[in-house]
Design a protein around this motif. Structure first.
Motif, PDB file in Angstrom:
ATOM      1  N   LEU A  85       0.825  -1.202   0.000  1.00 52.94           N
ATOM      2  CA  LEU A  85       0.000   0.000   0.000  1.00 52.94           C
ATOM      3  C   LEU A  85       0.863   1.257   0.000  1.00 52.94           C
ATOM      4  N   SER A  86       2.042   1.207   0.617  1.00 53.96           N
ATOM      5  CA  SER A  86       2.920   2.381   0.634  1.00 53.96           C
ATOM      6  C   SER A  86       3.418   2.716  -0.770  1.00 53.96           C
ATOM      7  N   VAL A  87       3.702   1.685  -1.566  1.00 52.50           N
ATOM      8  CA  VAL A  87       4.115   1.924  -2.955  1.00 52.50           C
ATOM      9  C   VAL A  87       2.961   2.539  -3.742  1.00 52.50           C
ATOM     10  N   LEU A  88       1.769   2.034  -3.551  1.00 54.98           N
ATOM     11  CA  LEU A  88       0.616   2.587  -4.259  1.00 54.98           C
ATOM     12  C   LEU A  88       0.376   4.042  -3.858  1.00 54.98           C
ATOM     13  N   GLU A  89       0.502   4.345  -2.594  1.00 54.07           N
ATOM     14  CA  GLU A  89       0.349   5.729  -2.146  1.00 54.07           C
ATOM     15  C   GLU A  89       1.392   6.633  -2.789  1.00 54.07           C
ATOM     16  N   ASP A  90       2.599   6.122  -2.925  1.00 55.65           N
ATOM     17  CA  ASP A  90       3.666   6.886  -3.563  1.00 55.65           C
ATOM     18  C   ASP A  90       3.366   7.133  -5.037  1.00 55.65           C
ATOM     19  N   ARG A  91       2.829   6.128  -5.702  1.00 55.41           N
ATOM     20  CA  ARG A  91       2.522   6.280  -7.124  1.00 55.41           C
ATOM     21  C   ARG A  91       1.371   7.253  -7.352  1.00 55.41           C
TER      22      ARG A  91
ATOM     23  N   GLN B 264     -20.776  -2.018  -5.965  1.00 52.82           N
ATOM     24  CA  GLN B 264     -20.031  -1.751  -4.738  1.00 52.82           C
ATOM     25  C   GLN B 264     -19.843  -0.240  -4.631  1.00 52.82           C
ATOM     26  N   ARG B 265     -19.747   0.266  -3.413  1.00 51.01           N
ATOM     27  CA  ARG B 265     -19.448   1.689  -3.214  1.00 51.01           C
ATOM     28  C   ARG B 265     -18.335   1.796  -2.185  1.00 51.01           C
ATOM     29  N   ILE B 266     -17.306   2.569  -2.524  1.00 50.39           N
ATOM     30  CA  ILE B 266     -16.114   2.622  -1.679  1.00 50.39           C
ATOM     31  C   ILE B 266     -15.570   4.037  -1.590  1.00 50.39           C
ATOM     32  N   ASP B 267     -14.615   4.219  -0.693  1.00 51.51           N
ATOM     33  CA  ASP B 267     -13.793   5.432  -0.638  1.00 51.51           C
ATOM     34  C   ASP B 267     -12.730   5.298  -1.718  1.00 51.51           C
ATOM     35  N   GLY B 268     -12.799   6.108  -2.736  1.00 54.31           N
ATOM     36  CA  GLY B 268     -11.899   6.000  -3.876  1.00 54.31           C
ATOM     37  C   GLY B 268     -10.497   6.496  -3.636  1.00 54.31           C
ATOM     38  N   HIS B 269     -10.191   6.958  -2.424  1.00 53.86           N
ATOM     39  CA  HIS B 269      -8.833   7.353  -2.075  1.00 53.86           C
ATOM     40  C   HIS B 269      -8.187   6.394  -1.084  1.00 53.86           C
ATOM     41  N   ASP B 270      -8.904   5.373  -0.679  1.00 53.90           N
ATOM     42  CA  ASP B 270      -8.441   4.403   0.301  1.00 53.90           C
ATOM     43  C   ASP B 270      -7.981   3.143  -0.429  1.00 53.90           C
ATOM     44  N   PHE B 271      -6.652   2.937  -0.486  1.00 56.34           N
ATOM     45  CA  PHE B 271      -6.146   1.791  -1.238  1.00 56.34           C
ATOM     46  C   PHE B 271      -6.613   0.459  -0.650  1.00 56.34           C
ATOM     47  N   GLY B 272      -6.797   0.408   0.661  1.00 56.59           N
ATOM     48  CA  GLY B 272      -7.325  -0.819   1.244  1.00 56.59           C
ATOM     49  C   GLY B 272      -8.711  -1.123   0.738  1.00 56.59           C
TER      50      GLY B 272
ATOM     51  N   TYR C 220       3.081  27.481  -8.485  1.00 56.66           N
ATOM     52  CA  TYR C 220       3.584  26.205  -8.991  1.00 56.66           C
ATOM     53  C   TYR C 220       4.534  25.578  -7.972  1.00 56.66           C
ATOM     54  N   ASP C 221       5.469  26.360  -7.478  1.00 61.80           N
ATOM     55  CA  ASP C 221       6.454  25.845  -6.528  1.00 61.80           C
ATOM     56  C   ASP C 221       5.784  25.369  -5.243  1.00 61.80           C
ATOM     57  N   ALA C 222       4.795  26.098  -4.780  1.00 61.81           N
ATOM     58  CA  ALA C 222       4.121  25.741  -3.530  1.00 61.81           C
ATOM     59  C   ALA C 222       3.362  24.430  -3.682  1.00 61.81           C
ATOM     60  N   VAL C 223       2.688  24.248  -4.814  1.00 56.39           N
ATOM     61  CA  VAL C 223       1.926  23.011  -5.037  1.00 56.39           C
ATOM     62  C   VAL C 223       2.864  21.834  -5.211  1.00 56.39           C
ATOM     63  N   MET C 224       3.959  22.029  -5.936  1.00 54.53           N
ATOM     64  CA  MET C 224       4.919  20.942  -6.087  1.00 54.53           C
ATOM     65  C   MET C 224       5.528  20.543  -4.749  1.00 54.53           C
ATOM     66  N   SER C 225       5.784  21.506  -3.878  1.00 51.79           N
ATOM     67  CA  SER C 225       6.311  21.196  -2.550  1.00 51.79           C
ATOM     68  C   SER C 225       5.280  20.432  -1.734  1.00 51.79           C
ATOM     69  N   GLU C 226       4.026  20.832  -1.871  1.00 53.19           N
ATOM     70  CA  GLU C 226       2.952  20.130  -1.156  1.00 53.19           C
ATOM     71  C   GLU C 226       2.871  18.675  -1.594  1.00 53.19           C
ATOM     72  N   LEU C 227       2.999  18.443  -2.889  1.00 57.44           N
ATOM     73  CA  LEU C 227       2.918  17.088  -3.423  1.00 57.44           C
ATOM     74  C   LEU C 227       4.193  16.296  -3.198  1.00 57.44           C
ATOM     75  N   ASP C 228       5.299  16.999  -3.066  1.00 61.33           N
ATOM     76  CA  ASP C 228       6.604  16.348  -2.911  1.00 61.33           C
ATOM     77  C   ASP C 228       6.772  15.667  -1.558  1.00 61.33           C
ATOM     78  N   ALA C 229       6.016  16.093  -0.585  1.00 65.98           N
ATOM     79  CA  ALA C 229       6.198  15.599   0.779  1.00 65.98           C
ATOM     80  C   ALA C 229       6.086  14.079   0.817  1.00 65.98           C
ATOM     81  N   GLY C 230       7.163  13.446   1.228  1.00 62.39           N
ATOM     82  CA  GLY C 230       7.148  11.994   1.366  1.00 62.39           C
ATOM     83  C   GLY C 230       7.338  11.225   0.082  1.00 62.39           C
ATOM     84  N   LEU C 231       7.508  11.890  -1.050  1.00 58.06           N
ATOM     85  CA  LEU C 231       7.634  11.190  -2.329  1.00 58.06           C
ATOM     86  C   LEU C 231       8.989  10.505  -2.413  1.00 58.06           C
ATOM     87  N   ARG C 232       8.988   9.278  -2.858  1.00 62.30           N
ATOM     88  CA  ARG C 232      10.242   8.552  -3.023  1.00 62.30           C
ATOM     89  C   ARG C 232      10.321   7.998  -4.434  1.00 62.30           C
TER      90      ARG C 232
END
Length: 288
Positions: free
Chosen positions: A9-15, A211-219, A268-280
């Motif tokens: 799930l951590s890899v999927l979250e990263d992707r 089925q109905r689910i939370d579309g942001h929850d990988f589980g 642009y820089d602020a949004v990229m920094s927001e998205l960059d957090a934790g990215l590997r």
């Protein structure tokens, strides 16, 4: 070959973060982009391509590959990076996005881009195409699955419900519709523009399993995929994925201002920094 259910799930979250970040980068190349529509389905795309579908990037035309139809074709900006990441083509090609002569346009063209099974333009056609692909699998006695990603705004198109009716009639269990239920279209809230609820009841009336689910929850996404039947005769299957349009960037979440937009300078820089957090960095071994 991508193996189903073999990714952490951590890899999927990263992707999913990778998809969002590339969407922002490519939008700057184009001068505009469909940020929020892509962000709402980032987890769905990541789960499908890195964890669920049987595909072979070295053989884009492999007859037994699972098919994917992006009916909400304006989110192709988030699909191209996934295809490049998996090896369908060189990632450097994405630097030409929307430039004159580039195969990578605002909507996908299956004749120009390796790994695509559908060309999108006007919305509302994808479920009909998915229906045809699912019927083709039956007629050719192949067991591939066909997945169709639908936007909730396009569900007001009559052709969607004609296809839903036909799929139920033909008992196409190998057809899976996934509704990106983010609640907004370019014209406003879907329930104000043209009500689509109750979605589960409407599909069930045409003979679909729902089925109905939370579309942001990988589980939840993985569990929904695990419940799907494969091949044979049976009910077609729909997953209604409740999502947040613009998910991942605070200023864009559930905002009508970012269906199409352009980030420049400090924004642009602020949004990229927001998205960059934790990215590997992603490595191919993650999905083996």
């Amino acid at each position: 070959m991508t193996k189903r259910g073999n990714v952490s799930l951590s890899v999927l979250e990263d992707r999913a973060k990778f998809i969002r970040k590339e969407t922002v980068r490519l939008s700057r190349i184009a001068g505009a982009g469909h940020y929020s529509s892509t962000f709402s389905c980032a987890e769905l795309l990541a789960a499908l391509y890195y964890d669920q579908m049987s595909i072979e990037p070295s053989q884009p035309g492999w007859p037994d590959r699972d098919r994917f139809v992006m009916s909400k074709g304006h989110a192709a900006i988030g699909l191209y990076p996934v295809l490049a990441d998996l090896g369908f083509f060189d990632p450097s090609e994405l630097d030409t996005y929307t430039r004159l002569g580039s195969p990578y346009g605002d909507h996908p063209d299956m004749k120009k881009v390796k790994g695509l099974d559908f060309s999108s333009g006007s919305l509302g056609h994808g479920l009909s195409v998915g229906l045809g692909l699912a019927l083709a699998a039956r007629m050719s006695m192949r067991d591939y699955m066909t997945y169709v990603l639908l936007g909730d705004g396009e569900l007001s198109e009559g052709q969607i419900w004609e296809a839903a009716n036909a799929a139920g009639h033909f008992k196409l269990q190998n057809l899976v519709a996934i509704v990106d239920r983010n609640g907004l279209s370019i014209d406003g809230h879907t329930e104000d523009v043209m009500s689509v609820e109750p979605l589960e009841d409407r599909f069930a009336a045409f003979g679909w399993d729902t089925q109905r689910i939370d579309g942001h929850d990988f589980g939840a996404i993985r569990a929904a995929f695990d419940r799907l039947g494969r091949g044979g005769q049976g009910k077609p299957q729909v997953i209604v994925a409740d999502t947040v349009k613009g998910r991942g960037v605070e200023r864009m979440e559930m905002s009508l201002d970012w269906h199409v937009g352009n980030l420049v300078g400090e924004d642009y820089d602020a949004v990229m920094s927001e998205l960059d957090a934790g990215l590997r960095p992603f490595v191919a071994e993650d999905i083996k």
